[in-house]
Scaffold this motif. Structure first.
Motif, PDB file in Angstrom:
ATOM      1  N   ALA A  85       0.816  -1.208   0.000  1.00 18.83           N
ATOM      2  CA  ALA A  85       0.000   0.000   0.000  1.00 18.83           C
ATOM      3  C   ALA A  85       0.849   1.256   0.000  1.00 18.83           C
ATOM      4  O   ALA A  85       0.555   2.226  -0.711  1.00 18.83           O
ATOM      5  CB  ALA A  85      -0.937  -0.005   1.205  1.00 18.83           C
ATOM      6  N   GLY A  86       1.914   1.272   0.807  1.00 18.47           N
ATOM      7  CA  GLY A  86       2.760   2.456   0.894  1.00 18.47           C
ATOM      8  C   GLY A  86       3.372   2.822  -0.438  1.00 18.47           C
ATOM      9  O   GLY A  86       3.390   3.991  -0.844  1.00 18.47           O
ATOM     10  N   ARG A  87       3.883   1.812  -1.146  1.00 14.95           N
ATOM     11  CA  ARG A  87       4.468   2.070  -2.466  1.00 14.95           C
ATOM     12  C   ARG A  87       3.401   2.593  -3.422  1.00 14.95           C
ATOM     13  O   ARG A  87       3.645   3.558  -4.161  1.00 14.95           O
ATOM     14  CB  ARG A  87       5.103   0.794  -3.019  1.00 14.95           C
ATOM     15  N   ALA A  88       2.236   1.982  -3.437  1.00 16.59           N
ATOM     16  CA  ALA A  88       1.185   2.404  -4.361  1.00 16.59           C
ATOM     17  C   ALA A  88       0.723   3.829  -4.074  1.00 16.59           C
ATOM     18  O   ALA A  88       0.470   4.608  -5.001  1.00 16.59           O
ATOM     19  CB  ALA A  88       0.006   1.441  -4.281  1.00 16.59           C
ATOM     20  N   MET A  89       0.608   4.186  -2.810  1.00 21.20           N
ATOM     21  CA  MET A  89       0.222   5.547  -2.461  1.00 21.20           C
ATOM     22  C   MET A  89       1.253   6.545  -2.953  1.00 21.20           C
ATOM     23  O   MET A  89       0.908   7.599  -3.510  1.00 21.20           O
ATOM     24  CB  MET A  89       0.070   5.664  -0.946  1.00 21.20           C
ATOM     25  N   ALA A  90       2.520   6.226  -2.744  1.00 23.75           N
ATOM     26  CA  ALA A  90       3.584   7.117  -3.187  1.00 23.75           C
ATOM     27  C   ALA A  90       3.520   7.322  -4.696  1.00 23.75           C
ATOM     28  O   ALA A  90       3.631   8.449  -5.197  1.00 23.75           O
ATOM     29  CB  ALA A  90       4.939   6.545  -2.773  1.00 23.75           C
ATOM     30  N   VAL A  91       3.340   6.236  -5.439  1.00 25.02           N
ATOM     31  CA  VAL A  91       3.303   6.321  -6.899  1.00 25.02           C
ATOM     32  C   VAL A  91       2.119   7.152  -7.369  1.00 25.02           C
ATOM     33  O   VAL A  91       2.253   8.004  -8.268  1.00 25.02           O
ATOM     34  CB  VAL A  91       3.261   4.911  -7.517  1.00 25.02           C
ATOM     35  N   GLU A  92       0.958   6.948  -6.776  1.00 28.22           N
ATOM     36  CA  GLU A  92      -0.224   7.692  -7.221  1.00 28.22           C
ATOM     37  C   GLU A  92      -0.135   9.166  -6.857  1.00 28.22           C
ATOM     38  O   GLU A  92      -0.596  10.028  -7.622  1.00 28.22           O
ATOM     39  CB  GLU A  92      -1.490   7.057  -6.646  1.00 28.22           C
ATOM     40  N   LEU A  93       0.471   9.487  -5.721  1.00 27.45           N
ATOM     41  CA  LEU A  93       0.694  10.899  -5.400  1.00 27.45           C
ATOM     42  C   LEU A  93       1.684  11.508  -6.387  1.00 27.45           C
ATOM     43  O   LEU A  93       1.532  12.659  -6.812  1.00 27.45           O
ATOM     44  CB  LEU A  93       1.211  11.035  -3.969  1.00 27.45           C
ATOM     45  N   GLY A  94       2.705  10.730  -6.753  1.00 28.19           N
ATOM     46  CA  GLY A  94       3.645  11.201  -7.758  1.00 28.19           C
ATOM     47  C   GLY A  94       2.970  11.408  -9.107  1.00 28.19           C
ATOM     48  O   GLY A  94       3.251  12.382  -9.816  1.00 28.19           O
ATOM     49  N   ARG A  95       2.076  10.505  -9.461  1.00 25.72           N
ATOM     50  CA  ARG A  95       1.351  10.637 -10.736  1.00 25.72           C
ATOM     51  C   ARG A  95       0.557  11.944 -10.772  1.00 25.72           C
ATOM     52  O   ARG A  95       0.344  12.527 -11.845  1.00 25.72           O
ATOM     53  CB  ARG A  95       0.418   9.445 -10.920  1.00 25.72           C
ATOM     54  N   ALA A  96       0.116  12.379  -9.597  1.00 29.57           N
ATOM     55  CA  ALA A  96      -0.628  13.635  -9.507  1.00 29.57           C
ATOM     56  C   ALA A  96       0.288  14.843  -9.376  1.00 29.57           C
ATOM     57  O   ALA A  96      -0.190  15.962  -9.201  1.00 29.57           O
ATOM     58  CB  ALA A  96      -1.595  13.580  -8.329  1.00 29.57           C
ATOM     59  N   GLY A  97       1.625  14.616  -9.462  1.00 25.07           N
ATOM     60  CA  GLY A  97       2.562  15.727  -9.509  1.00 25.07           C
ATOM     61  C   GLY A  97       3.277  16.074  -8.228  1.00 25.07           C
ATOM     62  O   GLY A  97       4.063  17.027  -8.188  1.00 25.07           O
ATOM     63  N   ALA A  98       3.043  15.319  -7.146  1.00 20.82           N
ATOM     64  CA  ALA A  98       3.620  15.666  -5.856  1.00 20.82           C
ATOM     65  C   ALA A  98       5.094  15.289  -5.749  1.00 20.82           C
ATOM     66  O   ALA A  98       5.591  14.395  -6.434  1.00 20.82           O
ATOM     67  CB  ALA A  98       2.835  14.979  -4.738  1.00 20.82           C
ATOM     68  N   THR A  99       5.781  15.976  -4.851  1.00 24.36           N
ATOM     69  CA  THR A  99       7.086  15.536  -4.366  1.00 24.36           C
ATOM     70  C   THR A  99       6.824  14.600  -3.202  1.00 24.36           C
ATOM     71  O   THR A  99       6.114  14.975  -2.257  1.00 24.36           O
ATOM     72  CB  THR A  99       7.937  16.723  -3.907  1.00 24.36           C
TER      73      THR A  99
END
Length: 308
Positions: free
Chosen positions: A21-35
């Motif tokens: 879950a942690g990895r997937a959350m990080a990736v999806e936040l990144g997909r939305a442009g976040a650092t």
């Protein structure tokens, strides 16, 4: 719901982003442009007590960047206060802000003998203490240091990740004793933080996935993501399972929602949020494991495929 690049300029910390879950959350936040700062104990040079060397925080950071964000891997043991303090000080120096904090640290599955644990007083006390350290203490240590940075600006979001909603857990004991405590505590932490953060314009929620097809879960069933349906022969309920991407997309949707404060203090699930925000799992379905199991225990569940 397509978050696009709605999180450009936002900074997130995913505490426990090595896998699942942690990895997937990080990736999806990144997909939305976040650092996205991604932390954990397993790196390309060191392995945590879980013994899983295949997934590392460096890999997660690379996936975040490949998705369109900025992934930054930092090796942190979230039970070591000085390491967490140094992490937050670094985020403050480099970014000057923290908009999203996700406490998803766990790593206690190897300590639990599901179905064979015995009574509370029969369970190994050292293992019990370690379960609570990993699943509870690591969360509040991280919040202790991270929240003063978050409240410098209004509108922050704290997500306490657990296993089961309040509705699912309230009247259902999930042995062993220490596991039950570890998974109910984040629900109460989110409620408490929602009150303490109110004056700063920040939101705190607890969030659960459904039956998630993590790397370890797929291995346990002897399948891969490509042929996961074959595991339904062993357990028909597995038909309602979901990939980690679903909860990742739930966090991204919450972080991009200007009205997210309406959820503060609440216990949420990936399946319910998928329907509310309109996002799907990677196969286009919207599995709702929570509702399926609530209906199952009430004697009302039908074919698990109908909950997708």
């Amino acid at each position: 719901m397509n978050t696009g690049k709605k999180l450009t300029g936002k900074v997130a910390l995913i505490a426990g982003a090595t896998r699942g879950a942690g990895r997937a959350m990080a990736v999806e936040l990144g997909r939305a442009g976040a650092t996205v700062y991604v932390t954990g104990r397993t790196t390309r040079k060191a392995v945590s007590e879980t013994g899983r060397a295949a997934e590392t925080i460096e890999q997660t950071a690379e996936l975040v960047t490949a998705a369109g964000g900025n992934g930054i891997a930092v090796a942190v043991d979230h039970l070591q206060a000085e390491q967490v303090q140094a992490l937050v000080e670094r985020i403050g120096r480099e970014q000057g802000r923290l908009d999203v904090l996700v406490n998803v640290i766990w790593g206690g599955d190897h300590l639990i003998e599901y179905g064979r644990a015995g009574k509370m007083w029969e369970f190994d006390l050292d293992k019990g203490r370690r379960i609570l350290q990993l699943g509870v203490e690591s969360h509040f240590v991280t919040s202790h240091y991270a929240l003063p940075l978050m409240i410098r600006r209004p509108g922050g979001l704290v997500v306490e990740v657990t296993d089961g909603t309040e509705e699912f857990s309230r009247h259902r004991y999930r042995a062993p004793f220490y596991f039950d405590l570890a998974k109910y505590a984040p629900i109460r932490m989110a409620l408490g933080l929602s009150e303490e953060l109110k004056e700063y314009g920040a939101t705190a929620v607890s969030l659960t996935p459904g039956w998630m097809r993590t790397e370890a879960m797929l291995e346990a069933f002897g399948v891969t993501e490509e042929n996961w349906h074959e595991a339904c022969a062993k357990d028909p309920h597995f038909a309602v399972s979901e990939t980690p991407a679903l909860i990742g997309r739930a966090v991204a949707a919450l972080a991009a929602d200007p009205d997210v404060s309406r959820f503060t203090g609440r216990s949420l699930s990936s399946g319910k949020l998928a329907r509310q925000y309109g996002f799907t799992d990677v196969d286009g379905s919207t599995p709702d494991s929570e509702q399926y199991f609530l209906d199952l225990f009430a004697g009302k569940a039908g074919d698990p495929d109908t909950y997708r």
